[in-house]
Design an enzyme around this catalytic site. Structure first.
Site, PDB file in Angstrom:
ATOM      1  N   CYS A 232       7.847  -8.022   1.995  1.00 37.47           N
ATOM      2  CA  CYS A 232       6.428  -8.053   2.415  1.00 37.47           C
ATOM      3  C   CYS A 232       5.775  -6.831   1.790  1.00 37.47           C
ATOM      4  O   CYS A 232       5.300  -5.921   2.480  1.00 37.47           O
ATOM      5  CB  CYS A 232       6.307  -8.020   3.934  1.00 37.47           C
ATOM      6  SG  CYS A 232       7.268  -9.275   4.803  1.00 37.47           S
ATOM      7  N   GLY A 236       2.371  -1.964  -1.947  1.00 33.51           N
ATOM      8  CA  GLY A 236       3.556  -1.347  -2.526  1.00 33.51           C
ATOM      9  C   GLY A 236       3.901   0.087  -2.196  1.00 33.51           C
ATOM     10  O   GLY A 236       4.674   0.711  -2.932  1.00 33.51           O
ATOM     11  N   GLY A 237       3.387   0.640  -1.115  1.00 38.64           N
ATOM     12  CA  GLY A 237       3.736   2.025  -0.759  1.00 38.64           C
ATOM     13  C   GLY A 237       5.243   2.245  -0.672  1.00 38.64           C
ATOM     14  O   GLY A 237       5.795   3.185  -1.254  1.00 38.64           O
ATOM     15  N   LYS A 238       5.918   1.352   0.049  1.00 42.67           N
ATOM     16  CA  LYS A 238       7.374   1.494   0.222  1.00 42.67           C
ATOM     17  C   LYS A 238       8.129   1.048  -1.028  1.00 42.67           C
ATOM     18  O   LYS A 238       9.183   1.585  -1.342  1.00 42.67           O
ATOM     19  CB  LYS A 238       7.828   0.719   1.468  1.00 42.67           C
ATOM     20  CG  LYS A 238       7.225   1.280   2.751  1.00 42.67           C
ATOM     21  CD  LYS A 238       7.646   0.487   3.975  1.00 42.67           C
ATOM     22  CE  LYS A 238       6.920   0.979   5.226  1.00 42.67           C
ATOM     23  NZ  LYS A 238       5.485   0.643   5.225  1.00 42.67           N
ATOM     24  N   CYS A 354       5.098  -1.288  12.086  1.00 40.06           N
ATOM     25  CA  CYS A 354       4.328  -0.121  12.530  1.00 40.06           C
ATOM     26  C   CYS A 354       3.760  -0.422  13.923  1.00 40.06           C
ATOM     27  O   CYS A 354       2.602  -0.166  14.210  1.00 40.06           O
ATOM     28  CB  CYS A 354       3.235   0.252  11.536  1.00 40.06           C
ATOM     29  SG  CYS A 354       2.139  -1.094  11.073  1.00 40.06           S
TER      30      CYS A 354
END
Length: 404
Positions: A232, A236-238, A354
């Site tokens: 998911c 694209g931070g992770k 989160c």
């Protein structure tokens, strides 16, 4: 503080869009800040912080102002007046602020502050659900923490630099940061500033990512050369953090149902110098099926209520509806059962949200492990992060392993 008419008008216009037209606060503020190129850092700071603060305390301020939704423009001025009085700001002699009952506002604030749903400015249903799941004591301190302004946390891009070098480079641009114990890639911004204009950001040396969120990639325990899915991925931070940890070696497949988010991920990946990321839009069940039994690691950063990140998304308090919770829990379980099939034997998977609600977190992991799809998995460890104890976003993450 002296109020300037054009800045206050901008705030009122923004509140109209957020409260009455259901626009997202971050997008509205972003647009407002482009309205006048002459505005300096303080002007822009006033618009952004005032808008977010009034959104955060909407229920309390509206109750004090004795106004109800949908708000007229006059109602919005009354809410603004409540904000200004409670901030101790001298009200100017403007027609819209005539007759503001300053003493009554303060008295009403004292009276309503004794009741949590007003004091912390939350909908009744949210208060009831959280108390039921977390208990009075934990929810009391948690919602208080979630109503504070979030710190700005940077994540160093180790493909291009390291924390000490980044800290020095930012210092040269008059930006002070601090290391955070037990967060290996994080730098805390000591004072808010427009970091996106820095050379360091333009050159891809860092991303903005909350400290709690940074722990997700840590937990997944990736190594260079692995095949990894971020199922998911969003913007694209992770994914970018995983690329950094894998030193650009191996393969990361970034999946999402939204093509526009994957487009943004590609843009960010170019800036970061991350070359081992491939994006794929989930436009049918075949996308997942093609990857069955082939991955060393799977990250499921599941869609959720977002109750752990209310500090940075205060309008979620008002946009979120109780029915959404029921729907999203079904989606979470479906994703866990379907996407876990991409993992090969001895591979590891992280399920993360989160949210701070056990029904979206531990309960989902338990339900998965007792399902037909989860019977070949075991829970290795999990982390429950509360804003009230960590000082950062509320998060949950569980590391599972496929046993056979």
């Amino acid at each position: 503080m002296r109020l300037h008419r054009n800045l206050v008008y901008a705030v009122i216009d923004g509140l109209q869009l957020i409260f009455n037209e259901d626009k997202y606060a971050d997008k509205v503020v972003e647009q407002l800040l482009k309205r006048d190129k002459r505005w300096g850092v303080r002007d822009r700071g006033f618009i952004a912080e005032t808008s977010y603060e009034i959104v955060r305390w909407k229920r309390l301020y509206a109750q004090i102002a004795e106004v109800h939704e949908p708000f007229t423009r006059e109602n919005l001025w009354r809410i603004f007046a409540v904000w200004a009085v409670l901030k101790g700001i001298q009200l100017p002699d403007w027609k819209q602020l005539e007759g503001t009952p300053s003493r009554r506002i303060k008295g009403k604030f004292d009276e309503l502050s004794k009741i949590r749903k007003y004091r912390e400015s939350i909908p009744d249903w949210m208060d009831e659900v959280a108390v039921k799941e977390l208990g009075e004591k934990v929810w009391e301190s948690e919602i208080h923490a979630l109503n504070q302004q979030a710190a700005v946390i940077l994540r160093v891009n180790r493909l291009k630099t390291d924390k000490k070098t980044l800290q020095k480079l930012l210092r040269q641009e008059n930006i002070d940061t601090a290391f955070i114990t037990n967060y290996p890639d994080a730098l805390l911004l000591k004072e808010r500033s427009n970091i996106f204009k820095t050379d360091a950001f333009q050159n891809g040396l860092f991303e903005v990512q909350d400290a709690s969120s940074q722990l997700v990639a840590e937990l997944l325990d990736v190594e260079p050369g692995m095949r990894v899915v971020d199922s998911c991925a969003g913007a694209g931070g992770k994914t970018l953090h995983l690329a950094s940890k894998m030193n650009n070696k191996g393969q990361i497949i970034a999946l999402d149902i939204y093509a526009n988010k994957l487009k943004e991920l590609k843009r960010r990946a170019r800036r970061n110098g991350a070359h081992n990321i491939e994006t794929r839009e989930i436009d049918s069940s075949k996308v997942i099926k093609k990857l069955h039994n082939s991955m060393d690691r799977v990250l499921i950063d599941a869609p959720c209520s977002g109750l752990g990140v209310l500090r940075r998304n205060p309008d979620a308090k008002w946009k979120l509806q109780p029915e959404f919770l029921d729907t999203i829990k079904e989606v979470q379980q479906e994703i866990l059962r379907n996407y876990s099939k991409m993992l090969k034997v001895s591979g590891k998977m992280v399920y993360a949200t989160c949210s701070i609600l056990p029904s979206e977190n531990q309960d989902q992991v338990t339900a998965f492990l007792t399902s037909p799809e989860g019977q070949n998995f075991r829970l290795l460890k999990d982390k429950k992060i509360l804003a009230s104890t960590s000082g950062f976003d509320g998060f949950y993450m569980a590391l599972l392993e496929r046993t056979n």
